[in-house]
Design a protein around this motif. Structure first.
Motif, PDB file in Angstrom:
ATOM      1  N   LEU A 186     -67.252  11.453  81.068  1.00 27.75           N
ATOM      2  CA  LEU A 186     -67.058  12.714  81.818  1.00 27.75           C
ATOM      3  C   LEU A 186     -66.606  13.643  80.731  1.00 27.75           C
ATOM      4  O   LEU A 186     -65.370  13.588  80.362  1.00 27.75           O
ATOM      5  CB  LEU A 186     -66.518  12.796  83.015  1.00 27.75           C
ATOM      6  N   GLY A 187     -67.273  14.851  80.386  1.00 29.85           N
ATOM      7  CA  GLY A 187     -66.669  15.889  79.317  1.00 29.85           C
ATOM      8  C   GLY A 187     -66.893  17.213  80.126  1.00 29.85           C
ATOM      9  O   GLY A 187     -67.903  17.386  80.550  1.00 29.85           O
ATOM     10  N   GLU A 188     -65.908  18.028  79.867  1.00 28.45           N
ATOM     11  CA  GLU A 188     -66.303  19.566  80.489  1.00 28.45           C
ATOM     12  C   GLU A 188     -65.555  20.406  79.534  1.00 28.45           C
ATOM     13  O   GLU A 188     -64.323  20.298  79.371  1.00 28.45           O
ATOM     14  CB  GLU A 188     -65.353  19.795  81.806  1.00 28.45           C
ATOM     15  N   THR A 189     -66.437  21.312  78.931  1.00 26.28           N
ATOM     16  CA  THR A 189     -66.055  22.323  77.892  1.00 26.28           C
ATOM     17  C   THR A 189     -66.228  23.677  78.466  1.00 26.28           C
ATOM     18  O   THR A 189     -67.301  23.950  78.882  1.00 26.28           O
ATOM     19  CB  THR A 189     -66.726  21.978  76.487  1.00 26.28           C
ATOM     20  N   VAL A 190     -65.221  24.564  78.364  1.00 25.18           N
ATOM     21  CA  VAL A 190     -65.380  25.721  79.065  1.00 25.18           C
ATOM     22  C   VAL A 190     -65.257  27.059  77.622  1.00 25.18           C
ATOM     23  O   VAL A 190     -64.349  26.859  76.880  1.00 25.18           O
ATOM     24  CB  VAL A 190     -64.127  26.203  79.946  1.00 25.18           C
ATOM     25  N   GLN A 205     -77.994   3.844  78.854  1.00 29.47           N
ATOM     26  CA  GLN A 205     -77.089   5.175  78.841  1.00 29.47           C
ATOM     27  C   GLN A 205     -78.162   6.036  79.564  1.00 29.47           C
ATOM     28  O   GLN A 205     -79.325   6.462  79.361  1.00 29.47           O
ATOM     29  CB  GLN A 205     -76.991   5.462  77.415  1.00 29.47           C
ATOM     30  N   GLN A 206     -77.604   6.981  80.358  1.00 29.05           N
ATOM     31  CA  GLN A 206     -78.198   8.032  81.188  1.00 29.05           C
ATOM     32  C   GLN A 206     -77.217   9.038  81.026  1.00 29.05           C
ATOM     33  O   GLN A 206     -76.250   9.223  81.635  1.00 29.05           O
ATOM     34  CB  GLN A 206     -78.322   7.701  82.583  1.00 29.05           C
ATOM     35  N   THR A 207     -77.522  10.084  80.207  1.00 32.83           N
ATOM     36  CA  THR A 207     -76.899  11.289  80.021  1.00 32.83           C
ATOM     37  C   THR A 207     -77.239  12.551  80.407  1.00 32.83           C
ATOM     38  O   THR A 207     -78.507  12.749  80.434  1.00 32.83           O
ATOM     39  CB  THR A 207     -76.496  11.626  78.392  1.00 32.83           C
ATOM     40  N   PHE A 245     -70.909  20.861  81.247  1.00 30.08           N
ATOM     41  CA  PHE A 245     -70.482  19.737  81.868  1.00 30.08           C
ATOM     42  C   PHE A 245     -71.295  18.392  81.774  1.00 30.08           C
ATOM     43  O   PHE A 245     -72.530  18.459  81.746  1.00 30.08           O
ATOM     44  CB  PHE A 245     -70.743  19.993  83.498  1.00 30.08           C
ATOM     45  N   ILE A 246     -70.975  17.450  81.000  1.00 29.59           N
ATOM     46  CA  ILE A 246     -71.679  16.380  80.476  1.00 29.59           C
ATOM     47  C   ILE A 246     -71.135  15.098  81.036  1.00 29.59           C
ATOM     48  O   ILE A 246     -69.994  14.727  81.118  1.00 29.59           O
ATOM     49  CB  ILE A 246     -71.440  16.372  79.043  1.00 29.59           C
ATOM     50  N   THR A 247     -72.165  14.178  81.627  1.00 30.89           N
ATOM     51  CA  THR A 247     -71.651  12.822  82.101  1.00 30.89           C
ATOM     52  C   THR A 247     -72.913  12.013  81.420  1.00 30.89           C
ATOM     53  O   THR A 247     -73.834  12.395  81.282  1.00 30.89           O
ATOM     54  CB  THR A 247     -71.777  12.876  83.682  1.00 30.89           C
TER      55      THR A 247
END
Length: 327
Positions: free
Chosen positions: A55-59, A14-16, A43-45
């Motif tokens: 991949l997660g993107e929260t605004v 796991q590489q976050t 922005f999370i990968t």
């Protein structure tokens, strides 16, 4: 010992990475200057294994309709499974791959070539997001061919349930015949159910609309020149008004000077048929001229002027400035 080995392998697999983007803006229009906070994008990968990634993107953004004046929006939540080579299965909430801009630029404004998106986005000509499942491939063969085939909840639906039995379908292809040049096209098909909310309006549809979108794009970005042209041909069909065909396009060009300075222009064009009942029917043209100064790849200052000519509303002149960063 087995437990220790498990956690060692987990840590290696796991590489976050967590990145953030934010912009602050100023605009002069209607004889007044306004300062504003743009969007803060988280922005999370994460590489869960050698074949599974997230991949997660929260605004976080201002919203006049929110009780707290700010909203939290889950823009993307995608689990990607690589099943062979450059072919992937993606599950979750995606940016709908209907054109180059929507497929390439996320909400980090530091990467936008201009301050604002083209008008076809603000006028909701295309569906920005789709929650569903897709198959995707990229950089295939000598022409670096790519494809996306997506099935998901349609327009008017939410992220956890569809508002009707129909599914939206997106088919998108592109290829790169030479370095820095990308040519693409897409097809989108959906049935917008009765009772769905119209764009820019609290009005609900009194009948269902069958929608098809055909989009073409050409992009060329190298160390000196930047060019992007995209057009969407929208066909909305209802039982009462028949078929309405609309055209939305924009063209952007920039030229890099002194390594970090990019003067640019953009032209937008929206044309609706008289019997259009889904989009806000107001033929519009806009001209944008600006300068982008790149302090580095994660800190950019932009200043631009936009003149917008409407058919029904008063024309507008706006001067805007933006400081966008990544962190």
């Amino acid at each position: 010992m087995l437990s220790c080995n498990f956690f060692i392998h987990t840590a290696k697999a796991q590489q976050t990475q967590i990145r953030g983007f934010v912009d602050v803006d100023a605009a002069f229009a209607d004889n007044k200057t306004s300062f504003s906070f743009g969007e803060q994008d988280l922005f999370i990968t994460s590489d869960v294994s050698d074949r599974i990634s997230f991949l997660g993107e929260t605004v976080f953004k201002y919203s006049a309709s929110s009780p707290t004046l700010f909203d939290v929006s889950m823009e993307r939540v995608v689990i990607k499974i690589n099943f062979t080579g450059n072919h992937n299965l993606l599950i979750g909430k995606h940016h709908t791959p209907v054109n180059y801009w929507n497929d390439t630029y996320h909400h980090g404004r530091v990467f936008f070539p201009t301050i604002y998106r083209p008008l076809l986005f603000s006028e909701n000509i295309i569906p920005l997001h789709t929650t569903g499942i897709s198959f995707s491939g990229h950089d295939l063969g000598k022409l670096k061919f790519g494809y996306d085939f997506m099935l998901g909840n349609g327009i008017g639906s939410g992220d956890v349930t569809d508002n009707d039995k129909f599914k939206s379908f997106t088919a998108s292809v592109h290829f790169k015949p030479m370095k820095n040049l990308r040519i693409g096209g897409s097809f989108y098909n959906d049935i917008i159910s009765k009772g769905s909310r119209k764009p820019h309006s609290n009005e609900l549809l009194a009948q269902e609309i069958k929608q098809q979108l055909i989009t073409g794009s050409v992009s060329f970005f190298n160390r000196k020149f930047e060019f992007l042209c995209e057009g969407t041909y929208a066909m909305n069909k209802s039982d009462s008004t028949g078929s309405a065909s609309d055209l939305a396009l924009y063209s952007y060009a920039g030229y890099r000077m002194f390594n970090r300075l990019v003067p640019y222009v953009r032209f937008d064009y929206l044309n609706y048929e008289a019997n259009e009942i889904y989009y806000y029917n107001d033929n519009t043209k806009a001209f944008v001229g600006g300068i982008r100064y790149e302090i580095n790849y994660l800190a950019v200052i932009k200043i631009e002027y936009q003149y917008t000519k409407y058919e029904k509303m008063a024309h507008s002149n706006t001067v805007s400035a933006q400081f966008a960063i990544g962190f």
